[in-house]
Design a protein around this motif. Structure first.
Motif, mmCIF file in Angstrom:
data_model
loop_
_atom_site.group_PDB
_atom_site.id
_atom_site.type_symbol
_atom_site.label_atom_id
_atom_site.label_comp_id
_atom_site.label_asym_id
_atom_site.label_seq_id
_atom_site.Cartn_x
_atom_site.Cartn_y
_atom_site.Cartn_z
ATOM 1 N N ILE A 1 0.854 -1.193 0.000
ATOM 2 C CA ILE A 1 0.000 0.000 0.000
ATOM 3 C C ILE A 1 0.884 1.234 0.000
ATOM 4 C CG2 ILE A 1 -1.875 1.193 1.194
ATOM 5 C CD1 ILE A 1 -2.363 -1.552 2.624
ATOM 6 N N ALA A 2 0.612 2.161 -0.878
ATOM 7 C CA ALA A 2 1.400 3.381 -0.969
ATOM 8 C C ALA A 2 1.116 4.269 0.236
ATOM 9 C CB ALA A 2 1.086 4.124 -2.257
ATOM 10 N N ALA A 3 2.161 4.971 0.665
ATOM 11 C CA ALA A 3 2.001 5.886 1.791
ATOM 12 C C ALA A 3 0.983 6.963 1.449
ATOM 13 C CB ALA A 3 3.344 6.521 2.136
ATOM 14 N N GLY A 4 0.072 7.227 2.402
ATOM 15 C CA GLY A 4 -0.996 8.188 2.191
ATOM 16 C C GLY A 4 -2.328 7.551 1.870
ATOM 17 N N ASP A 5 -2.318 6.259 1.444
ATOM 18 C CA ASP A 5 -3.566 5.561 1.156
ATOM 19 C C ASP A 5 -4.131 4.932 2.427
ATOM 20 O OD1 ASP A 5 -3.188 6.315 -1.415
ATOM 21 O OD2 ASP A 5 -2.504 4.349 -2.128
ATOM 22 N N THR A 6 -5.358 4.473 2.322
ATOM 23 C CA THR A 6 -6.044 3.838 3.448
ATOM 24 C C THR A 6 -6.300 2.379 3.119
ATOM 25 O OG1 THR A 6 -7.105 5.928 4.060
ATOM 26 C CG2 THR A 6 -8.077 3.912 4.929
ATOM 27 N N THR A 7 -6.111 1.489 4.098
ATOM 28 C CA THR A 7 -6.333 0.061 3.902
ATOM 29 C C THR A 7 -7.256 -0.470 4.986
ATOM 30 O OG1 THR A 7 -5.253 -2.086 3.640
ATOM 31 C CG2 THR A 7 -4.322 -0.601 5.279
ATOM 32 N N ASP A 8 -7.946 -1.557 4.681
ATOM 33 C CA ASP A 8 -8.821 -2.211 5.647
ATOM 34 C C ASP A 8 -8.021 -3.156 6.531
ATOM 35 O OD1 ASP A 8 -11.030 -0.920 4.571
ATOM 36 O OD2 ASP A 8 -11.352 -2.516 3.082
ATOM 37 N N LEU A 9 -8.366 -3.198 7.787
ATOM 38 C CA LEU A 9 -7.698 -4.079 8.738
ATOM 39 C C LEU A 9 -8.372 -5.442 8.762
ATOM 40 C CD1 LEU A 9 -7.138 -1.581 11.682
ATOM 41 C CD2 LEU A 9 -5.502 -2.303 9.937
ATOM 42 N N PRO A 10 -7.647 -6.525 9.061
ATOM 43 C CA PRO A 10 -8.255 -7.873 9.049
ATOM 44 C C PRO A 10 -9.408 -8.016 10.019
ATOM 45 C CG PRO A 10 -5.855 -8.001 9.055
ATOM 46 C CD PRO A 10 -6.204 -6.574 9.280
ATOM 47 N N LYS A 11 -9.363 -7.363 11.158
ATOM 48 C CA LYS A 11 -10.412 -7.493 12.171
ATOM 49 C C LYS A 11 -11.412 -6.348 12.108
ATOM 50 C CE LYS A 11 -7.480 -10.060 15.382
ATOM 51 N NZ LYS A 11 -6.936 -10.127 16.757
ATOM 52 N N GLY A 12 -11.401 -5.618 11.032
ATOM 53 C CA GLY A 12 -12.312 -4.502 10.891
ATOM 54 C C GLY A 12 -11.634 -3.189 11.183
ATOM 55 N N GLY A 13 -12.079 -2.170 10.506
ATOM 56 C CA GLY A 13 -11.495 -0.861 10.687
ATOM 57 C C GLY A 13 -10.577 -0.504 9.539
ATOM 58 N N THR A 14 -9.986 0.669 9.630
ATOM 59 C CA THR A 14 -9.103 1.160 8.578
ATOM 60 C C THR A 14 -7.817 1.722 9.192
ATOM 61 O OG1 THR A 14 -10.149 3.353 8.620
ATOM 62 C CG2 THR A 14 -11.029 1.729 7.043
ATOM 63 N N LEU A 15 -6.800 1.779 8.347
ATOM 64 C CA LEU A 15 -5.505 2.327 8.778
ATOM 65 C C LEU A 15 -4.953 3.183 7.653
ATOM 66 C CD1 LEU A 15 -3.023 2.503 10.702
ATOM 67 C CD2 LEU A 15 -2.161 0.436 9.572
ATOM 68 N N THR A 16 -4.479 4.369 8.017
ATOM 69 C CA THR A 16 -3.857 5.283 7.055
ATOM 70 C C THR A 16 -2.500 5.694 7.599
ATOM 71 O OG1 THR A 16 -6.031 6.151 6.413
ATOM 72 C CG2 THR A 16 -4.080 7.426 5.782
ATOM 73 N N VAL A 17 -1.473 5.529 6.758
ATOM 74 C CA VAL A 17 -0.101 5.926 7.121
ATOM 75 C C VAL A 17 0.356 6.956 6.103
ATOM 76 C CG1 VAL A 17 2.268 5.188 7.471
ATOM 77 C CG2 VAL A 17 0.381 3.679 8.150
ATOM 78 N N HIS A 18 0.787 8.127 6.589
ATOM 79 C CA HIS A 18 1.208 9.211 5.718
ATOM 80 C C HIS A 18 2.730 9.187 5.516
ATOM 81 C CE1 HIS A 18 -2.799 10.980 5.881
ATOM 82 N NE2 HIS A 18 -2.797 10.734 7.200
ATOM 83 N N PRO A 19 3.219 9.809 4.431
ATOM 84 C CA PRO A 19 4.667 9.807 4.180
ATOM 85 C C PRO A 19 5.502 10.403 5.312
ATOM 86 C CG PRO A 19 3.482 10.484 2.210
ATOM 87 C CD PRO A 19 2.470 10.425 3.312
ATOM 88 N N ASP A 20 4.918 11.344 6.087
ATOM 89 C CA ASP A 20 5.694 11.944 7.174
ATOM 90 C C ASP A 20 5.743 11.065 8.417
ATOM 91 O OD1 ASP A 20 3.093 12.124 8.002
ATOM 92 O OD2 ASP A 20 3.118 14.296 8.359
#
Length: 378
Positions: free
Chosen positions: A106-125
């Motif tokens: 997943i590219a930095a800055g995008d949002t992904t779904d977590l296996p147990k539900g929910g989302t995670l977003t990691v930014h380049p900084d």
């Protein structure tokens, strides 16, 4: 006009290009070894040595946990990846993932779904937001990410190698083996070369032919018989034994090289000294030896480099205890065995071991060509 004195040959540029190519080919691995000796294991694994001055991308693994803030749509956990201990040294984030099968999918800055539900977003900084339907547990969410790591050079590898257990003793042992194993064959070969070059006695031609034949005999054929002989006469595996072994293996080349040089010296000087009443020993010590210094230095370079870098003969003729190890065996049996994946330590140890031969070569290289070409022209 081509044969006029002072006129440069037309192909001089070809010679210069060839010499330049050879020098570059010789310098490339040496420079690479030097650069790698100042890098740690992770940097070496992440990028080749010629990219050492530039940032390299490395993959990290960590867990993000903490106290989440309850919101209408779930629990929100925020933070910065760079604050985690596992992210020490990481720079700009380029990609991330939550599974081992796709750690950087997943590219930095995008949002992904977590296996147990929910989302995670990691930014380049390095900042991140994790939104989960339930409060995160104390174990935390597994996170993989790729980050640019700025170049870092350290002397820790040299500190590990130079102060490693037994390395100082191995360095002293290497000198203990190399210096006598260089001086002894030179002394013996000088006397033999003078006799074969300027003294008349029956069988001289056969002896010279035998010496030339010994130049092509692999030393591996003599290791076991010579070790048995050493055991029979009582020197066994010892420093005396390895001195005599290196002397025997180096004498054919030494005698051949010195004999060719001495045979090319002006005959008038030798005959004039004999007319004045000088003995063969006086001619040898006062005339031949001073004039043969380039050839002596040439062989000394060869013998020193060969003995310093030797591993096989040292394993056979030195005691097996670590107190008697030379540097090549210390690197091969200790550092290479215990730190086979630590390329920074191995590169540093290798560079330390070649530092002395390189210094000897550059200090005496002007005598090398003079000694090798001696006797080739009249």
């Amino acid at each position: 006009m081509e044969h006029i004195a002072g006129h440069k040959p037309a192909l001089t540029w070809v010679v210069r290009i060839c010499v330049t190519i050879l020098v570059v080919l010789w310098l490339i691995p040496t420079v690479g070894l030097l650069v790698s000796s100042f890098r740690d294991r992770d940097d070496i694994s992440a990028s080749p040595w010629w990219q050492a001055p530039f940032p390299a991308e490395q993959t990290f693994a960590t867990r993000i946990a903490g106290e989440a803030v309850q919101q209408a749509d779930g629990y929100l956990l925020t933070g910065d990846i760079h604050d985690l201990p596992e992210a020490n040294g990481a720079g700009r984030i380029t990609a991330f993932g939550v599974s081992r099968s796709a750690p950087t999918g997943i590219a930095a800055g995008d949002t992904t779904d977590l296996p147990k539900g929910g989302t995670l977003t990691v930014h380049p900084d390095g900042s991140f937001e994790m939104l989960t339907p339930e409060a995160p547990d104390a174990k935390g969410q597994r996170l993989y990410f790729a980050a640019e790591v700025p170049p870092e050079f350290t002397t820790a590898n040299y500190e590990s190698v130079l102060y490693a257990n037994g390395m100082a003793q191995a360095f002293i042992n290497t000198f203990t083996v190399t210096i006598p194993a260089t001086i002894i064959p030179i002394l013996i070969a000088a006397f033999a070369a003078y006799a074969l070059a300027w003294m008349e006695f029956p069988g001289r031609g056969l002896i010279i032919a035998g010496i030339v034949g010994l130049l092509v005999v692999p030393l591996q054929l003599a290791l076991v018989p010579l070790l048995r002989l050493h055991n029979d006469i009582g020197i066994g595996q010892s420093f005396v034994g390895i001195w005599l072994a290196h002397t025997g293996f180096g004498l054919p080349l030494a005698i051949y090289l010195l004999r060719n040089y001495m045979a090319g010296l002006p005959k008038d000087i030798i005959e004039g000294a004999k007319v004045d009443g000088a003995t063969d020993f006086q001619i040898f010590t006062r005339i031949i030896l001073p004039l043969s210094f380039p050839a002596l230095a040439s062989f000394a370079i060869f013998q020193f480099l060969w003995t310093w870098n030797d591993l096989l003969v040292a394993k056979v003729f030195l005691p097996s205890d670590s107190e008697s190890w030379v540097m090549t065996r210390k690197i091969a049996d200790d550092l290479l065995g215990s730190r086979g994946g630590d390329w920074g330590i191995l590169a540093t140890a290798a560079f330390v071991s070649i530092a002395v031969p390189i210094a000897v070569f550059f200090l005496m290289q002007r005598y090398l060509v003079r000694g090798l070409l001696a006797g080739s022209v009249k």
